[in-house]
Design a protein around this motif. Structure first.
Motif, mmCIF file in Angstrom:
data_model
loop_
_atom_site.group_PDB
_atom_site.id
_atom_site.type_symbol
_atom_site.label_atom_id
_atom_site.label_comp_id
_atom_site.label_asym_id
_atom_site.label_seq_id
_atom_site.Cartn_x
_atom_site.Cartn_y
_atom_site.Cartn_z
ATOM 1 N N LYS A 54 -35.202 12.573 -56.967
ATOM 2 C CA LYS A 54 -35.797 12.010 -58.035
ATOM 3 C C LYS A 54 -37.065 11.262 -57.613
ATOM 4 C CE LYS A 54 -33.938 8.856 -60.083
ATOM 5 N NZ LYS A 54 -33.061 7.913 -60.967
ATOM 6 N N VAL A 55 -37.060 10.644 -56.452
ATOM 7 C CA VAL A 55 -38.350 9.757 -55.879
ATOM 8 C C VAL A 55 -39.294 10.800 -55.350
ATOM 9 C CG1 VAL A 55 -39.082 8.461 -53.958
ATOM 10 C CG2 VAL A 55 -36.944 7.695 -55.239
ATOM 11 N N ARG A 56 -38.915 11.793 -54.785
ATOM 12 C CA ARG A 56 -39.935 12.912 -54.257
ATOM 13 C C ARG A 56 -40.552 13.456 -55.684
ATOM 14 N NH1 ARG A 56 -40.245 15.042 -49.803
ATOM 15 N NH2 ARG A 56 -37.940 14.767 -49.117
ATOM 16 N N GLN A 57 -39.801 13.744 -56.703
ATOM 17 C CA GLN A 57 -40.342 14.400 -57.918
ATOM 18 C C GLN A 57 -41.377 13.293 -58.570
ATOM 19 O OE1 GLN A 57 -37.348 15.948 -60.241
ATOM 20 N NE2 GLN A 57 -36.737 17.415 -58.429
ATOM 21 N N GLN A 58 -40.876 12.079 -58.616
ATOM 22 C CA GLN A 58 -41.739 10.929 -59.413
ATOM 23 C C GLN A 58 -42.815 10.370 -58.688
ATOM 24 O OE1 GLN A 58 -38.754 8.335 -60.631
ATOM 25 N NE2 GLN A 58 -37.927 9.749 -62.257
ATOM 26 N N ALA A 59 -42.746 10.746 -57.167
ATOM 27 C CA ALA A 59 -44.147 10.112 -56.565
ATOM 28 C C ALA A 59 -45.209 10.742 -56.982
ATOM 29 C CB ALA A 59 -43.629 10.195 -55.145
ATOM 30 N N GLU A 60 -46.295 9.887 -56.955
ATOM 31 C CA GLU A 60 -47.673 10.496 -57.183
ATOM 32 C C GLU A 60 -47.979 11.605 -55.898
ATOM 33 O OE1 GLU A 60 -50.938 7.937 -58.208
ATOM 34 O OE2 GLU A 60 -49.560 6.449 -59.215
ATOM 35 N N ALA A 61 -48.807 12.484 -56.362
ATOM 36 C CA ALA A 61 -49.168 13.396 -55.230
ATOM 37 C C ALA A 61 -49.624 13.012 -54.085
ATOM 38 C CB ALA A 61 -50.145 14.575 -56.084
ATOM 39 N N GLU A 64 -45.573 11.564 -51.613
ATOM 40 C CA GLU A 64 -44.064 11.930 -51.885
ATOM 41 C C GLU A 64 -43.398 11.659 -50.535
ATOM 42 O OE1 GLU A 64 -46.185 14.998 -54.146
ATOM 43 O OE2 GLU A 64 -46.552 14.027 -52.164
ATOM 44 N N GLU A 65 -43.779 12.065 -49.163
ATOM 45 C CA GLU A 65 -42.962 11.598 -48.162
ATOM 46 C C GLU A 65 -42.997 10.044 -47.711
ATOM 47 O OE1 GLU A 65 -45.066 12.303 -44.053
ATOM 48 O OE2 GLU A 65 -46.237 13.480 -45.431
ATOM 49 N N TYR A 66 -43.993 9.477 -48.314
ATOM 50 C CA TYR A 66 -43.921 7.986 -47.811
ATOM 51 C C TYR A 66 -43.132 7.384 -48.898
ATOM 52 C CZ TYR A 66 -48.032 9.250 -45.386
ATOM 53 O OH TYR A 66 -48.818 9.966 -44.556
ATOM 54 N N ALA A 67 -43.049 7.599 -50.027
ATOM 55 C CA ALA A 67 -41.904 7.172 -51.160
ATOM 56 C C ALA A 67 -40.525 7.554 -50.876
ATOM 57 C CB ALA A 67 -42.251 7.821 -52.680
ATOM 58 N N VAL A 68 -40.331 8.615 -50.215
ATOM 59 C CA VAL A 68 -38.964 9.123 -49.856
ATOM 60 C C VAL A 68 -38.364 8.101 -48.655
ATOM 61 C CG1 VAL A 68 -37.588 10.774 -48.784
ATOM 62 C CG2 VAL A 68 -39.033 11.289 -50.797
ATOM 63 N N ALA A 69 -39.598 7.692 -47.650
ATOM 64 C CA ALA A 69 -39.149 7.090 -46.726
ATOM 65 C C ALA A 69 -38.993 5.691 -47.022
ATOM 66 C CB ALA A 69 -40.404 7.208 -45.409
ATOM 67 N N PHE A 70 -39.982 5.163 -47.771
ATOM 68 C CA PHE A 70 -39.405 3.680 -48.349
ATOM 69 C C PHE A 70 -38.196 3.533 -48.951
ATOM 70 C CE2 PHE A 70 -40.281 0.699 -52.166
ATOM 71 C CZ PHE A 70 -40.481 -0.291 -51.320
ATOM 72 N N PHE A 71 -37.699 4.699 -49.958
ATOM 73 C CA PHE A 71 -36.679 4.553 -50.511
ATOM 74 C C PHE A 71 -35.323 4.628 -49.508
ATOM 75 C CE2 PHE A 71 -39.000 4.180 -54.307
ATOM 76 C CZ PHE A 71 -38.096 3.308 -55.266
ATOM 77 N N ARG A 72 -35.355 5.527 -48.608
ATOM 78 C CA ARG A 72 -34.435 5.968 -47.649
ATOM 79 C C ARG A 72 -34.173 4.400 -46.781
ATOM 80 N NH1 ARG A 72 -36.208 10.559 -45.337
ATOM 81 N NH2 ARG A 72 -34.526 11.664 -46.319
ATOM 82 N N GLU A 73 -35.263 3.555 -46.526
ATOM 83 C CA GLU A 73 -34.933 2.555 -45.832
ATOM 84 C C GLU A 73 -34.429 1.440 -46.791
ATOM 85 O OE1 GLU A 73 -35.225 -0.125 -42.608
ATOM 86 O OE2 GLU A 73 -35.297 2.082 -42.706
#
Length: 100
Positions: A54-61, A64-73
């Motif tokens: 969901k984070v990957r899909q909602q992140a601004e272009a 994506e990978e930084y948002a996923v890393a942030f939420f993973r942490e």
């Protein structure tokens, strides 16, 4: 925009993130309580995968990978806190049982 202006904006954003993070961790405490009461494991890989997608899909272009890393942490820290709370509750229960 001057560097100091940008830094002030970052400081303001960081303050908001911190406030939201603390609210999230308060909610994580309730999750830990629920999991203790229902004898559930801390890690739910399927739930985390769902959130990260969901984070990957909602992140601004481009983010994506930084948002996923942030939420993973964030989720790693949340699991760590849940486990600590559960371990502390279990240790307290053992101590109380030994006193009887």
């Amino acid at each position: 925009m001057e560097l100091e202006e940008i830094r002030r904006e970052i400081d303001e954003i960081d303050s908001r993130i911190l406030s939201l993070f603390c609210r999230r961790m308060d909610a994580v405490k309730h999750v830990a309580e629920y999991k203790m009461e229902n004898r559930m494991e801390v890690l739910r890989s399927d739930r985390e995968a769902e959130i990260l997608e969901k984070v990957r899909q909602q992140a601004e272009a481009g983010y994506e990978e930084y948002a996923v890393a942030f939420f993973r942490e964030i989720m790693r820290i949340s699991r760590q806190m849940q486990q600590k709370l559960i371990d502390e509750a279990e240790a307290q229960a053992v101590q109380e049982a030994e006193r009887r």
